[in-house]
Every structure is written in C-alpha cells, then in structure tokens.
Design a protein around this motif. Structure first.
Motif, PDB file in Angstrom:
ATOM      1  N   ASP A 440     -55.206 -25.010 -27.692  1.00  0.00           N
ATOM      2  CA  ASP A 440     -53.818 -24.916 -27.236  1.00  0.00           C
ATOM      3  C   ASP A 440     -52.980 -24.224 -28.306  1.00  0.00           C
ATOM      4  OD1 ASP A 440     -51.378 -25.326 -25.931  1.00  0.00           O
ATOM      5  OD2 ASP A 440     -51.168 -27.387 -26.676  1.00  0.00           O
ATOM      6  N   PRO A 441     -53.228 -22.925 -28.540  1.00  0.00           N
ATOM      7  CA  PRO A 441     -52.515 -22.230 -29.614  1.00  0.00           C
ATOM      8  C   PRO A 441     -51.017 -22.096 -29.378  1.00  0.00           C
ATOM      9  CG  PRO A 441     -53.775 -20.676 -28.285  1.00  0.00           C
ATOM     10  CD  PRO A 441     -54.199 -22.044 -27.862  1.00  0.00           C
ATOM     11  N   ASP A 442     -50.572 -22.220 -28.132  1.00  0.00           N
ATOM     12  CA  ASP A 442     -49.140 -22.146 -27.833  1.00  0.00           C
ATOM     13  C   ASP A 442     -48.429 -23.483 -28.027  1.00  0.00           C
ATOM     14  OD1 ASP A 442     -49.391 -19.477 -27.201  1.00  0.00           O
ATOM     15  OD2 ASP A 442     -49.650 -19.837 -25.057  1.00  0.00           O
ATOM     16  N   GLU A 443     -49.170 -24.504 -28.415  1.00  0.00           N
ATOM     17  CA  GLU A 443     -48.606 -25.840 -28.668  1.00  0.00           C
ATOM     18  C   GLU A 443     -47.833 -26.342 -27.454  1.00  0.00           C
ATOM     19  OE1 GLU A 443     -47.576 -25.883 -33.311  1.00  0.00           O
ATOM     20  OE2 GLU A 443     -46.762 -24.123 -32.274  1.00  0.00           O
ATOM     21  N   MET A 444     -48.503 -26.304 -26.329  1.00  0.00           N
ATOM     22  CA  MET A 444     -47.877 -26.713 -25.077  1.00  0.00           C
ATOM     23  C   MET A 444     -48.130 -28.180 -24.747  1.00  0.00           C
ATOM     24  SD  MET A 444     -48.278 -25.014 -21.275  1.00  0.00           S
ATOM     25  CE  MET A 444     -47.425 -23.517 -21.753  1.00  0.00           C
ATOM     26  N   TYR A 445     -49.308 -28.681 -25.088  1.00  0.00           N
ATOM     27  CA  TYR A 445     -49.692 -30.025 -24.656  1.00  0.00           C
ATOM     28  C   TYR A 445     -49.736 -30.980 -25.844  1.00  0.00           C
ATOM     29  CZ  TYR A 445     -51.085 -27.218 -20.664  1.00  0.00           C
ATOM     30  OH  TYR A 445     -51.080 -26.340 -19.612  1.00  0.00           O
ATOM     31  N   ASN A 446     -48.758 -31.847 -25.915  1.00  0.00           N
ATOM     32  CA  ASN A 446     -48.674 -32.826 -26.990  1.00  0.00           C
ATOM     33  C   ASN A 446     -49.667 -33.957 -26.734  1.00  0.00           C
ATOM     34  OD1 ASN A 446     -47.923 -34.492 -29.068  1.00  0.00           O
ATOM     35  ND2 ASN A 446     -45.927 -35.049 -28.210  1.00  0.00           N
ATOM     36  N   LEU A 447     -50.616 -34.143 -27.638  1.00  0.00           N
ATOM     37  CA  LEU A 447     -51.687 -35.119 -27.463  1.00  0.00           C
ATOM     38  C   LEU A 447     -51.410 -36.427 -28.187  1.00  0.00           C
ATOM     39  CD1 LEU A 447     -54.720 -32.695 -28.036  1.00  0.00           C
ATOM     40  CD2 LEU A 447     -53.592 -33.286 -25.870  1.00  0.00           C
ATOM     41  N   ILE A 448     -50.182 -36.637 -28.624  1.00  0.00           N
ATOM     42  CA  ILE A 448     -49.883 -37.784 -29.467  1.00  0.00           C
ATOM     43  C   ILE A 448     -50.171 -39.118 -28.787  1.00  0.00           C
ATOM     44  CG2 ILE A 448     -47.453 -38.046 -28.797  1.00  0.00           C
ATOM     45  CD1 ILE A 448     -48.923 -38.290 -32.362  1.00  0.00           C
ATOM     46  N   ALA A 449     -50.133 -39.148 -27.458  1.00  0.00           N
ATOM     47  CA  ALA A 449     -50.361 -40.411 -26.741  1.00  0.00           C
ATOM     48  C   ALA A 449     -51.777 -40.532 -26.204  1.00  0.00           C
ATOM     49  CB  ALA A 449     -49.351 -40.544 -25.596  1.00  0.00           C
ATOM     50  N   ASP A 450     -52.608 -39.522 -26.395  1.00  0.00           N
ATOM     51  CA  ASP A 450     -53.968 -39.582 -25.882  1.00  0.00           C
ATOM     52  C   ASP A 450     -54.767 -40.663 -26.609  1.00  0.00           C
ATOM     53  OD1 ASP A 450     -55.049 -36.290 -24.777  1.00  0.00           O
ATOM     54  OD2 ASP A 450     -53.199 -37.397 -24.383  1.00  0.00           O
ATOM     55  N   PRO A 451     -55.410 -41.557 -25.868  1.00  0.00           N
ATOM     56  CA  PRO A 451     -56.159 -42.647 -26.517  1.00  0.00           C
ATOM     57  C   PRO A 451     -57.252 -42.148 -27.455  1.00  0.00           C
ATOM     58  CG  PRO A 451     -55.837 -43.091 -24.176  1.00  0.00           C
ATOM     59  CD  PRO A 451     -55.382 -41.686 -24.399  1.00  0.00           C
ATOM     60  N   ASP A 452     -57.927 -41.034 -27.105  1.00  0.00           N
ATOM     61  CA  ASP A 452     -59.034 -40.577 -27.939  1.00  0.00           C
ATOM     62  C   ASP A 452     -58.576 -39.749 -29.139  1.00  0.00           C
ATOM     63  OD1 ASP A 452     -58.160 -38.436 -26.471  1.00  0.00           O
ATOM     64  OD2 ASP A 452     -60.164 -37.603 -26.113  1.00  0.00           O
ATOM     65  N   LYS A 453     -57.248 -39.595 -29.312  1.00  0.00           N
ATOM     66  CA  LYS A 453     -56.730 -38.829 -30.452  1.00  0.00           C
ATOM     67  C   LYS A 453     -55.987 -39.713 -31.462  1.00  0.00           C
ATOM     68  CE  LYS A 453     -57.923 -34.629 -29.125  1.00  0.00           C
ATOM     69  NZ  LYS A 453     -58.708 -35.008 -27.934  1.00  0.00           N
TER      70      LYS A 453
END
Length: 495
Positions: A440-453
């Motif tokens: 996601d080089p455009d920084e579109m999808y914030n994964l801060i809430a993803d359980p596996d992250k």
C-alpha cells in the motif's frame, strides 16, 4: 516477531553508528585529501517533482536530470522533521529536532549549537553561504562556520530582495529575482576564491516556497497544464476515511489552511498552484546548470562533490492535504541528487534510506574531518560506491511538534522501515496509523486496528520510545510564545 525484535536492536546499533566511527577531535584533519563540496538546498521541493521521474509528464528539469544520470538519485531520502527551520537545523547540526531544540519556525537557536561548516573552516576550507538561513527566530546576520555570508531575513521575497553580505545590507531593485541573484553571487564567489584552498559552498534557495513566483521568463510556460490527482485525494471528502480508518484530524484539515478545499485560506485552484510551483522550480534547475557549467569550465566538475536536496517535501492533494508537517511520504521525502564522477559511476538509483542528518557526516568524511560524537547520522557515499561493508540504516525516525501558529496538525512521532510505517500522535484524541508500504505505497489503508498487526504496532511504538529515550527526546520542547496566529486574525500576547 523475532525479525522485528532483531530490527529494534539493529536500528539502535545503526542509529549510533556515527558515534562508534567518530573521533573526539573532529577539527583534526585525517590523511584524506580534502574534497571540494557544493551543497544546494531548496525549499518545499518534493522528491518526485523532477523531469526524469515522470511524475509530472510536462515538467522539464534538464539539469536535475543530468545530476541523476551522471550521478545518483536516492529516492528514499527523508527529513527528520518536515518543516523549514527544524530540518535546516538538522542538516547543519546533524542532530534530531529534540536535540538541537529548534523545533519549529520560531524556536530560537539555544546558543550551544555547532554547525558542521565550522569544522570545515577550522580545517582550512573556504566556506560560503548564500540564501535562506531561516533557523528559528534568527535574522540575516552572519553565522559561524562561513568565511563569506549572504542571506536575508526569514522567508525572504522572490523579487527585489535585501541581502546581508558579510554584515552589510544591500537592497536590489529592477525586478531582481532572488534565485538568479543568489546563483550569480555564488558563482562569483567561486571564481574569486583562493584557488590553493578547498571550498565548501552552501547555496540555499528560497524557491520553491509558497507563494510561488517564477522568474518572468518562465511565467506562463506551463499555463493550463494539470496533474493526475492522487488516489487518496477524495477519500476524506466522501467520508470514506472512516472505512479506511484514517484519523479524524486528517478529514478535518481538508477544509483548512493546509487542506485542498481551503488552501492557504482561499479557494485556490490546485492545478494553477502546481503550475506556479513547477514554473518557479525552473529557476532552480537553471541555477544548478549555471553552477555545473562553471565547474566544467574550471575543470572541477569531475572532482567536486555536488549535492542537491530539499529541506522538506510537499503534498499536492494526497490525503486531501497540501504543504508539509505530516509524516505521509510526500511530506517527509525529499529529492537527493549526488554527483562526483571521481567517486562513483553515474546512473545509480540506490534504494537505501537516507536522512537529512546524514549531510554533515557525508561532507565531513569527504573533507577528511572526523565526525563528532553528537552526530548520529552516517555518510551515504558508501551506498553510492557499492561498499557493502559500510553501515546503513534499516529504519528512520520522525518527529513534528504542534505549532501555535498552525494548530491543525498534531504532534507526530513516527518510524519507517522498508516494509511498514507507524505514526503515533501526541495530545490528540484520535487514532494512530500503520501502513504496509510494500502493498500500500499510497498509504490508503490504515492497519492500526487489524488484529494480526498488533504485535508490529507495539514493537514499532517501543522502538520509537527507545529512540527518544536514548537520544534525550522524552520531553516535548516548549517555547515562550508571544504571538498566536489563526487564519487572518492576529493577537498579541500568549494564549
């Protein structure tokens, strides 16, 4: 998570690489023959707005293209703080903002800083400074480390400037253009220098800072041209930022001084502003050509190390934002072009990460001057020469401190690797951000809430705190404020 834990340890080791290589006596020259160096700095030039990158198909920068083809373009170059004064202070001191404490455009020089040209001057170099200094609340007075000085107050002006030349002020008229004037004076200084001594020239342009004003010969060159809007341009407008898990402040800033719907508190046209920006950049490109032509005429073009860099990046609609300060790629990345045929072959595009704190160590190394202990950066020349044994960084750290004059952007701390970027906010009730830069080089999808992250976010947050703690950055620097500005309203006093 063993890999991330290893990264944490390795990052700390690389961060202090400058210390392990440094000599406690940086003024004592080594046996290496001093190399002439020219450092050209511009303002607000983002990393990909050059002809050879193809980002803007109609933009022509033949001299920047030449530096890249005959030298190197380092596309992963970052600043430690995306703001004029903190970045310029980091370049000159080789330190992070929380160390030199010039944390914004008003914070004063604490009086205990040493600029790397001071070491060069003591080692026998002729050193010349031309252009924008703008470090905290400092004016245009000559600064230590430069045998010749030409500067102006603050941001300066594009036309008819006043220069402080070695302590004497001269005002230029008749539509004198600042980019041309600085270039003319810089080349004149080179021509009149003592040919028996090595030289370091710091050419610091006002361009391409807003409000953009191109040279008259370039005005209208790109009239009517447009750019492709970034993929994240309209997300906050539709409310989709909630699905993408972007912070609320990003959506709110869209209709503000630094947002695309109220740019600089006006209903400006984005494409018209980009055209002005690119036309203003043409003067800088010609400046590079003038300097390179002089070096070639004197037979110095192969042996002189020429470095071109921006003091911070610039957003043109990404995440619905313009300008800088935030930790998104367009704001924190800067152009870095390096040329020296005697040192390395041209046409290189190394992917390693470099920061503005590496400029001082790089120049000192090529001058044969030992790096002082308080510079955590490293020379990037080994990256260009292919020295695989030299240390390089696997992560960069970022900091930005909330400003009274521009309260729309919160305090930011961040960390970036080749794979992930973690952005942590301070003093704001909002969410942090985590991006997978590979996918996601455009920084579109914030994964801060993803359980596996969650382990990744926790590990990177720990790394940030370790970096701050080990470098004396756990206390947010405060300054006395005597003016508060918001929009068009100005009030004297503290608020």
């Amino acid at each position: 998570m063993k890999k991330l834990k290893f990264l944490t340890v390795l990052t700390c080791i690389l961060f202090f690489a400058g210390k392990t290589q440094a000599n406690t006596d940086p003024e004592k020259p080594s046996k290496k023959k001093p190399r002439n160096v020219i450092f050209i700095l511009t303002d607000d030039h983002r990393y990909d707005y050059m002809g050879f990158t193809g980002k803007v198909p109609w933009l022509e920068t033949p001299n920047m293209d030449r530096l890249a083809s005959e030298g190197a373009y380092l596309p992963n170059t970052f600043v430690t703080t995306s703001l004029c004064s903190p970045s310029r202070a980091s370049i000159l001191t080789g330190q992070f903002s929380h160390s030199h404490t010039i944390v914004d455009n008003q914070a004063p020089n604490p009086g205990n800083l040493t600029f790397f040209p001071e070491y060069l001057e003591k080692a026998g170099y002729q050193t010349g400074f031309f252009g924008k200094w703008h470090m905290g609340d400092h004016g245009d007075e000559p600064q230590p480390g430069f045998t010749h000085w030409e500067s102006f107050v603050g941001q300066g002006v594009y036309y008819n400037p006043t220069l402080n030349i070695d302590g004497k002020r001269t005002t230029y008229t008749d539509s004198t253009y600042i980019t041309d004037l600085l270039t003319e004076h810089a080349v004149d200084w080179l021509d009149k220098r003592d040919k028996k001594k090595p030289f370091f020239m710091y050419l610091s342009h006002k361009a391409v800072h807003a409000g953009f004003q191109p040279a008259r010969r370039h005005k209208g060159r790109y009239k009517g041209n447009t750019i492709a809007l970034p993929s994240t341009y309209g997300q906050t407008l539709t409310g989709e930022y909630r699905d993408l898990k972007w912070p609320e402040w990003v959506a709110n800033q869209r209709v503000s001084w630094h947002g695309v719907d109220y740019m600089y508190h006006g209903f400006n046209d984005l494409n018209e502003m980009v055209v002005d920006y690119c036309e203003t950049l043409l003067g800088v490109d010609e400046s590079i050509g003038t300097v390179m032509d002089y070096l070639k005429k004197e037979g110095l073009d192969d042996s002189t190390l020429v470095i071109y860099m921006g003091d911070n990046g610039f957003s043109w609609g990404e995440h619905g934002l313009i300008d800088k300060r935030h930790f998104y790629e367009e704001s924190v990345k800067v152009p870095l072009l390096v040329r020296c045929p005697d040192l390395f072959e041209g046409g290189k595009t190394p992917k390693q990460m470099v920061q503005n704190i590496d400029i001082g160590p790089t120049v000192l190394a090529e001058a044969g001057v030992k790096q002082p202990d308080n510079m955590p950066g490293v020379s990037f020349i080994p990256i260009l020469t292919g020295d695989t044994t030299a240390k390089s960084r696997d992560a960069i750290f970022y900091e930005y401190y909330w400003e009274y004059d521009f309260p729309m952007t919160p305090t930011v701390f961040g960390m970036r690797t080749d794979k992930y970027k973690y952005i942590k906010y301070q003093g704001i009730w909002d969410r942090n951000e985590l991006y997978d830069l590979e996918n996601d080089p455009d920084e579109m999808y914030n994964l801060i809430a993803d359980p596996d992250k969650q382990d990744i976010a926790k590990s990177m947050a720990t790394d940030i705190y370790d970096w701050l703690e080990e470098t004396g950055g756990m206390q947010i620097p405060l300054k006395r404020t005597v003016k508060y500005r918001f929009g068009d309203f100005k009030h004297e006093g503290e608020y």
